[in-house]
Structure formats: C-alpha cells, structure tokens
Design a protein around this motif. Structure first.
Motif, PDB file in Angstrom:
ATOM      1  N   PRO A  85     -59.874 109.968  38.696  1.00 19.82           N
ATOM      2  CA  PRO A  85     -60.442 110.525  39.939  1.00 19.82           C
ATOM      3  C   PRO A  85     -61.896 110.124  40.161  1.00 19.82           C
ATOM      4  N   ALA A  86     -62.665 109.989  39.095  1.00 22.50           N
ATOM      5  CA  ALA A  86     -64.085 109.665  39.254  1.00 22.50           C
ATOM      6  C   ALA A  86     -64.293 108.240  39.773  1.00 22.50           C
ATOM      7  N   ASN A  87     -63.355 107.351  39.489  1.00 23.15           N
ATOM      8  CA  ASN A  87     -63.492 105.945  39.887  1.00 23.15           C
ATOM      9  C   ASN A  87     -62.578 105.555  41.035  1.00 23.15           C
ATOM     10  N   ALA A  88     -61.833 106.506  41.587  1.00 23.55           N
ATOM     11  CA  ALA A  88     -60.892 106.204  42.660  1.00 23.55           C
ATOM     12  C   ALA A  88     -61.601 106.195  44.009  1.00 23.55           C
ATOM     13  N   THR A  89     -61.204 105.283  44.874  1.00 21.84           N
ATOM     14  CA  THR A  89     -61.807 105.165  46.202  1.00 21.84           C
ATOM     15  C   THR A  89     -60.862 104.417  47.138  1.00 21.84           C
ATOM     16  N   LEU A  90     -60.998 104.669  48.428  1.00 22.07           N
ATOM     17  CA  LEU A  90     -60.278 103.927  49.458  1.00 22.07           C
ATOM     18  C   LEU A  90     -61.188 102.921  50.163  1.00 22.07           C
ATOM     19  N   ALA A  91     -62.394 102.737  49.594  1.00 21.65           N
ATOM     20  CA  ALA A  91     -63.359 101.839  50.228  1.00 21.65           C
ATOM     21  C   ALA A  91     -62.856 100.404  50.283  1.00 21.65           C
ATOM     22  N   ASN A  92     -62.052  99.999  49.296  1.00 16.48           N
ATOM     23  CA  ASN A  92     -61.540  98.626  49.292  1.00 16.48           C
ATOM     24  C   ASN A  92     -60.627  98.381  50.488  1.00 16.48           C
ATOM     25  N   ILE A 117     -61.311  95.688  53.723  1.00 16.34           N
ATOM     26  CA  ILE A 117     -60.448  94.589  54.164  1.00 16.34           C
ATOM     27  C   ILE A 117     -59.862  94.830  55.554  1.00 16.34           C
ATOM     28  N   LEU A 118     -59.715  96.107  55.957  1.00 16.33           N
ATOM     29  CA  LEU A 118     -59.092  96.395  57.240  1.00 16.33           C
ATOM     30  C   LEU A 118     -60.100  96.557  58.370  1.00 16.33           C
ATOM     31  N   LEU A 119     -61.311  97.018  58.076  1.00  9.52           N
ATOM     32  CA  LEU A 119     -62.265  97.336  59.126  1.00  9.52           C
ATOM     33  C   LEU A 119     -63.532  96.488  59.100  1.00  9.52           C
ATOM     34  N   GLU A 120     -63.832  95.869  57.957  1.00 12.71           N
ATOM     35  CA  GLU A 120     -65.109  95.179  57.835  1.00 12.71           C
ATOM     36  C   GLU A 120     -64.978  93.677  57.592  1.00 12.71           C
ATOM     37  N   THR A 121     -63.748  93.172  57.534  1.00 14.40           N
ATOM     38  CA  THR A 121     -63.561  91.753  57.250  1.00 14.40           C
ATOM     39  C   THR A 121     -62.660  91.126  58.313  1.00 14.40           C
ATOM     40  N   PRO A 122     -63.239  90.514  59.339  1.00 19.69           N
ATOM     41  CA  PRO A 122     -62.428  89.944  60.424  1.00 19.69           C
ATOM     42  C   PRO A 122     -61.433  88.889  59.938  1.00 19.69           C
ATOM     43  N   ASP A 163     -63.437  89.000  43.662  1.00 21.01           N
ATOM     44  CA  ASP A 163     -63.217  90.282  44.337  1.00 21.01           C
ATOM     45  C   ASP A 163     -61.788  90.764  44.097  1.00 21.01           C
ATOM     46  N   THR A 164     -61.484  91.086  42.856  1.00 18.14           N
ATOM     47  CA  THR A 164     -60.120  91.473  42.493  1.00 18.14           C
ATOM     48  C   THR A 164     -59.679  92.744  43.200  1.00 18.14           C
ATOM     49  N   VAL A 165     -60.606  93.696  43.392  1.00 15.60           N
ATOM     50  CA  VAL A 165     -60.220  94.952  44.049  1.00 15.60           C
ATOM     51  C   VAL A 165     -59.819  94.704  45.500  1.00 15.60           C
ATOM     52  N   TYR A 166     -60.417  93.700  46.147  1.00 15.07           N
ATOM     53  CA  TYR A 166     -60.030  93.384  47.518  1.00 15.07           C
ATOM     54  C   TYR A 166     -58.706  92.622  47.560  1.00 15.07           C
ATOM     55  N   SER A 167     -58.524  91.703  46.629  1.00 14.78           N
ATOM     56  CA  SER A 167     -57.267  90.947  46.609  1.00 14.78           C
ATOM     57  C   SER A 167     -56.085  91.866  46.295  1.00 14.78           C
TER      58      SER A 167
END
Length: 304
Positions: A73-80, A84-89, A267-271
């Motif tokens: 839980p401490a390292n979990a996030t939906l930022a990735n 990829i959906l909102l900040e990377t055209p 960028d493994t978390v993005y891939s």
C-alpha cells in the motif's frame, strides 16, 4: 528456403475430411473418472504458472511508484496510468494508429482471405495450391526478415520511381495485409470445409442466385469461423512488434513500438501500465469473439 520448406510440409500434412454441415461436437472425448480432479488441478496449476502469475506480476509492477520497490500500500499508485493516458500524447496517437491499421487490415484481409479460401476449397487447382503456399511465406518468415524485404521493395519498386510508401503508415498497412492474410485464409479453409457443397447446390436448384446463396446459406454457416479469423487478424496486428520495429516512422508509432520505447528508456512502470491496459483490451476482444462464435454458430445451424 527454410520457411518455404516448412510451409510446404504444413500443406502436405493437412488432410481435409469429408465436409459435414453440423454443430461442433462438445461431448467429452475421454472420461477420466476418479483421475479427473487431479487432472483438473494439474491443468489449473499449469495455467496459473504460465499465464496468470506473469500477468499479475506485470499488473503489480504497473502500480508501483518506481520499479524495484516492494509491492504494498505504501508504494502503490495510479500515477503511471494517469501519465500514459492523460499526459503522454504519443500513447493515444499509437493507440489510434494501431486501431486504424489493424481494423483496416482485418477488413481487407476478411474479404481477400474468404475469396481465396472459397477458390481453394470449391475450385482447387495448381494455382490455388501455389497461392496457398505463397501466402504462408510472409507469416513463416521472421518478422525482421520480412520487414527488411518490405523496406527493400518499397524504397524504390522500379528504378527511378519512389511512390512515397516507405516512411509512411501505408507500408505498415501493406505489411500487415501481406503477413496476416494467411490467418484469415486458414480460418476460411476450415469454415468452408465444414459446409457441404450440396448446401449450395440445393439453394441453386431452388432458384437462388449467387448473391442469395451467399446471403442466405453460406454466410450464416461461415460467419463464426470467418469472424473468428478476422478478430484473430485484428488482435495479432494490434500487438505486432517485430515488423513494426523496422517499418514505423515518426507519427506512425504503434502500441508495440510505444511499449518497447518505454522499456528501452528504463520506464518499466509505464510500459507495464500500457501493457496491462492492452491485456484488458485483448480480454474484452476474446470475450467478443467467443460471443460472436456462440450466437452466430447457433443462428447458422438453425438456418441450416
């Protein structure tokens, strides 16, 4: 030469049976008795090991703040996913390119593959057999080899003439059609082999024309197999990488190229986030394919 030999061997190993228009048989071929629970457990364990666990591991990585951190839980996030959906055209551009290329290729291949399969089954000749073998070659070749052949072909098809296909998205479309046409051909061959020619003969004897025979007899019976082949082509092209890696150009990126680019850049978390979304899309597509097969199959058999 190795690919051609393999395609020829595959062609010689196929023996078509007698066409029989009926529903697929789903009854058990082998009754395991008291060994059934153990066999089911072994099968489920193998499926878990080779499929479910890797997908869960990929999904868990996509939810981490950084690659290498322990999952929790401490390292979990939906930022990735937000990135990829909102900040990377380029991600949406790649998704749009892949959907457009795969959809267009699947539509063209559906028509061409069905027509060629009909000729191979109903009007076999040395030319149809040669065409069947020739269409298998682009798929049996390694993707890098086939991509190189496409480059050498379309850079200058004729001395002094450059049609402008190389370096554009058009070369990816041509490559997808050439490479995956055999998938629709195989699906069409299997579908036509299950429809007895007497069905067409009876319709023509009743006064039906060629268009009416296709609309009222053939398509209802062939739809499950043809639709399954078209969806297989679509999803295979959607996730293609090896050919696209040589043929893509700026503005014509595909999903596979984007995932590979993220991974190459560290960028493994993005891939993994983009790959997880792709798995969900493919899962929905497989459900759609199963539904089409089920309902179209029941409808076709009722009409038959």
């Amino acid at each position: 030469m190795i690919a051609a030999g393999g395609a020829l061997l595959q062609r010689l190993s196929v023996r078509r049976g007698v066409p029989e228009t009926r529903a697929p048989e789903t009854a058990a071929r082998l009754h395991l008795g008291r060994w059934r629970p153990a066999a089911e457990a072994a099968f489920a364990g193998g499926l878990l090991l080779v499929t479910v666990l890797p997908l869960l591991s990929m999904t868990a990585t996509s939810l981490k703040r950084a690659y290498g951190l322990p999952f929790g839980p401490a390292n979990a996030t939906l930022a990735n996913y937000r990135y990829i959906l909102l900040e990377t055209p380029k991600v949406w551009r790649a998704i749009g390119n892949s959907l457009l290329l795969s959809g267009a290729a699947a539509a063209v291949i559906l028509v061409l593959g069905t027509a060629i399969a009909y000729l191979c089954v109903r009007r076999p000749s040395r030319w149809t057999r040669a065409a069947e073998l020739g269409l298998a070659l682009p798929y049996t070749l390694p993707g890098i080899v086939f991509g190189l052949a496409m480059i050498l072909t379309w850079m200058e098809p004729l001395p002094g003439w450059n049609p402008g296909i190389y370096g554009s998205g058009a070369i990816l479309f041509i490559a997808y059609v050439c490479r995956f046409l055999v998938l629709q051909l195989r699906a069409g061959l299997a579908a036509f082999a299950l429809v007895d020619p007497s069905m067409e003969e009876a319709a023509r004897a009743g006064g039906a024309g060629r268009t009416a025979v296709w609309r009222t007899v053939l398509l209802p019976l062939l739809l499950p197999g043809l639709a399954g082949g078209a969806l297989l082509v679509f999803f295979t092209a959607l996730t293609e990488l090896t050919v696209s890696a040589l043929l893509w150009s700026p503005g014509a990126e595909t999903i596979g190229i984007t995932v590979f680019g993220f991974e190459q850049g560290g960028d493994t978390v993005y891939s993994t986030a983009l790959s997880t979304l792709l798995v969900l899309l493919l899962g929905a597509g497989c459900g759609l394919m199963a539904g089409i097969r089920h309902f179209a199959g029941k409808r076709g058999i009722r009409k038959a």
